[in-house]
Design a protein around this motif. Sequence first.
Motif, PDB file in Angstrom:
ATOM      1  N   VAL A  84      45.449  44.544  -2.564  1.00 44.09           N
ATOM      2  CA  VAL A  84      44.715  43.929  -3.686  1.00 44.09           C
ATOM      3  C   VAL A  84      44.286  45.004  -4.693  1.00 44.09           C
ATOM      4  CG1 VAL A  84      42.622  42.658  -4.319  1.00 44.09           C
ATOM      5  CG2 VAL A  84      43.944  41.945  -2.341  1.00 44.09           C
ATOM      6  N   ALA A  85      43.717  46.105  -4.192  1.00 46.66           N
ATOM      7  CA  ALA A  85      43.265  47.173  -5.099  1.00 46.66           C
ATOM      8  C   ALA A  85      44.465  47.806  -5.815  1.00 46.66           C
ATOM      9  CB  ALA A  85      42.493  48.235  -4.318  1.00 46.66           C
ATOM     10  N   SER A  86      45.579  47.998  -5.078  1.00 49.90           N
ATOM     11  CA  SER A  86      46.780  48.579  -5.703  1.00 49.90           C
ATOM     12  C   SER A  86      47.298  47.657  -6.791  1.00 49.90           C
ATOM     13  CB  SER A  86      47.918  48.759  -4.703  1.00 49.90           C
ATOM     14  OG  SER A  86      47.481  49.401  -3.592  1.00 49.90           O
ATOM     15  N   MET A  87      47.272  46.352  -6.501  1.00 49.18           N
ATOM     16  CA  MET A  87      47.758  45.378  -7.490  1.00 49.18           C
ATOM     17  C   MET A  87      46.928  45.507  -8.774  1.00 49.18           C
ATOM     18  SD  MET A  87      48.483  41.380  -6.702  1.00 49.18           S
ATOM     19  CE  MET A  87      46.834  40.695  -6.842  1.00 49.18           C
ATOM     20  N   ALA A  88      45.600  45.577  -8.624  1.00 50.25           N
ATOM     21  CA  ALA A  88      44.720  45.694  -9.801  1.00 50.25           C
ATOM     22  C   ALA A  88      45.017  46.988 -10.561  1.00 50.25           C
ATOM     23  CB  ALA A  88      43.260  45.652  -9.355  1.00 50.25           C
ATOM     24  N   ILE A  89      45.172  48.093  -9.826  1.00 48.58           N
ATOM     25  CA  ILE A  89      45.408  49.396 -10.472  1.00 48.58           C
ATOM     26  C   ILE A  89      46.788  49.415 -11.134  1.00 48.58           C
ATOM     27  CG2 ILE A  89      45.679  51.883 -10.045  1.00 48.58           C
ATOM     28  CD1 ILE A  89      43.592  51.516  -7.767  1.00 48.58           C
TER      29      ILE A  89
ATOM     30  N   LEU B 202      44.346  34.493  -4.041  1.00 50.91           N
ATOM     31  CA  LEU B 202      44.046  35.336  -5.204  1.00 50.91           C
ATOM     32  C   LEU B 202      45.332  35.662  -5.965  1.00 50.91           C
ATOM     33  CD1 LEU B 202      41.957  37.408  -6.679  1.00 50.91           C
ATOM     34  CD2 LEU B 202      43.231  39.074  -5.360  1.00 50.91           C
ATOM     35  N   PHE B 203      46.371  36.025  -5.200  1.00 50.77           N
ATOM     36  CA  PHE B 203      47.653  36.384  -5.826  1.00 50.77           C
ATOM     37  C   PHE B 203      48.158  35.236  -6.699  1.00 50.77           C
ATOM     38  CE2 PHE B 203      52.349  36.496  -5.571  1.00 50.77           C
ATOM     39  CZ  PHE B 203      52.568  37.717  -6.185  1.00 50.77           C
TER      40      PHE B 203
ATOM     41  N   ARG C  20      36.529  36.706  -1.604  1.00 55.51           N
ATOM     42  CA  ARG C  20      36.083  38.106  -1.422  1.00 55.51           C
ATOM     43  C   ARG C  20      37.058  39.086  -2.076  1.00 55.51           C
ATOM     44  NH1 ARG C  20      37.305  39.335   5.007  1.00 55.51           N
ATOM     45  NH2 ARG C  20      36.003  41.134   4.639  1.00 55.51           N
ATOM     46  N   PHE C  21      38.328  38.679  -2.144  1.00 53.31           N
ATOM     47  CA  PHE C  21      39.307  39.586  -2.750  1.00 53.31           C
ATOM     48  C   PHE C  21      39.250  39.556  -4.281  1.00 53.31           C
ATOM     49  CE2 PHE C  21      41.147  38.861   1.506  1.00 53.31           C
ATOM     50  CZ  PHE C  21      41.091  40.178   1.945  1.00 53.31           C
ATOM     51  N   TRP C  22      38.735  38.449  -4.844  1.00 55.07           N
ATOM     52  CA  TRP C  22      38.519  38.402  -6.294  1.00 55.07           C
ATOM     53  C   TRP C  22      37.447  39.429  -6.670  1.00 55.07           C
ATOM     54  CZ3 TRP C  22      40.234  37.045 -10.872  1.00 55.07           C
ATOM     55  CH2 TRP C  22      39.356  36.925 -11.949  1.00 55.07           C
TER      56      TRP C  22
END
Lengths: 146, 267
Positions: free
Chosen positions: A119-124, B65-66, B135-137
């Motif tokens: 998730v963090a990698s996707m955002a970055i 989320l994806f 939580r992932f948002w």
Amino acid sequence: MSNRIGTRNFIVAGLLFLLPIIAMIILAGNSSYDTERGLTRFLNAFLTSYTIASVFLVVNMFRYSKSRKEPTAPWISMVYAAVLGIFVTLMLTTQGGFLMEENGSQRAQILYNIIHFIVASMAILIAVGIMILLSFVNLESKDGDF
Amino acid sequence: MENELKVALLLWAPLGLVFVSFGLQFRKNSGAQKFGKVIGGVGILLFSVSFLTVPSSPSAASSALFVSVLPSTTLMFLGLYIALFSGDVPVRRFSPKFRPLGLLMFVVGFALLEAMHWNRSDWLPSTMWDGETNRFWMIFKPTFLLAMSSFLLAGGYLVNLIGQRINQTSRVLYLTGGFSFLLLVISVFVDGSETMSEEFHTSVLYAASDLLGFLAGIGLTIICFSLAIWQFERKRPGLDKLPPPNSEQLTQAANIIKNNLRGDDDE
């Protein structure tokens, strides 16, 4: 490329990079931020990205070994990565046990770390992708060049 | 046990396929690359629906989320792609008339992502999961805004140093980075539709920990592998000390050049 980018420029760029983070810390006031949990998040992100990036680079070292005729390259880099990884992990986990967040077991924490990393990698990566595309979208044409 | 197996097959195995697919893209064999694209597509598809197939897994929230950020991300990237290839570039693929449309798509995509934070509407993709904020948002949104601000501000400065044809680029990067930083500041002072400002601020600080940890981990990996490569490369003689190539090496070089001379039709 007309100018050479020096160390001072990289320091200024680094400070600009950190500016939003520093501003958020200054604005924190009476935020419920838990420093210990923040450190755990930093360490988990660090170890997960180190592990996944190492696996990725070890796979690429097989190609390097083939093209440069260095058959031992992947194995030596694997040993380097493993030794450094074990050393850093031991150093970090001996400070406060296993780096647990709000998960019930170590296995759940490891799986959560992987999803968290994705998730963090996707955002970055989305942010970096936008930066790259925005840069090219706004290139000015050199008169008579195109 | 049965549920764990289901989660493994419907969530983790598809994710594994995506990683394998990514690795296969670095193979020279085009068949392997195509196979990688197929299994990557299947993996992404199965992962995308895992919030429906295995909703009991806590990790399924990442799949929800994806799916919810997919429309805005697609709009942003497609818009920038159209704007780029309809601009003043030698490899133009679209008519210049499409450039404003591309830029509009980017702005709408970004606005959609922001709207998900500020408005609760049936027309917008949801940021909720299992009756509460996903939580992932709370990891994705702060990390995205923080990374946008940091990378664009630093990028705007570095790009300006390079010099030619990029004054406008630097200004746009500063402007977009500054705008996303402004949104970040507003988000930590004003409550969103589902999240309190204080809760969001705490998430931003944790996102900063993630971002720095992520970069430190990648940085250490690069240092480690650079050392390994340096160890091999330093043993090689300098270019000026190399003997002239023999006929076998020249034939090999000719073959490599021949194999790489053909480009795509539009190149």
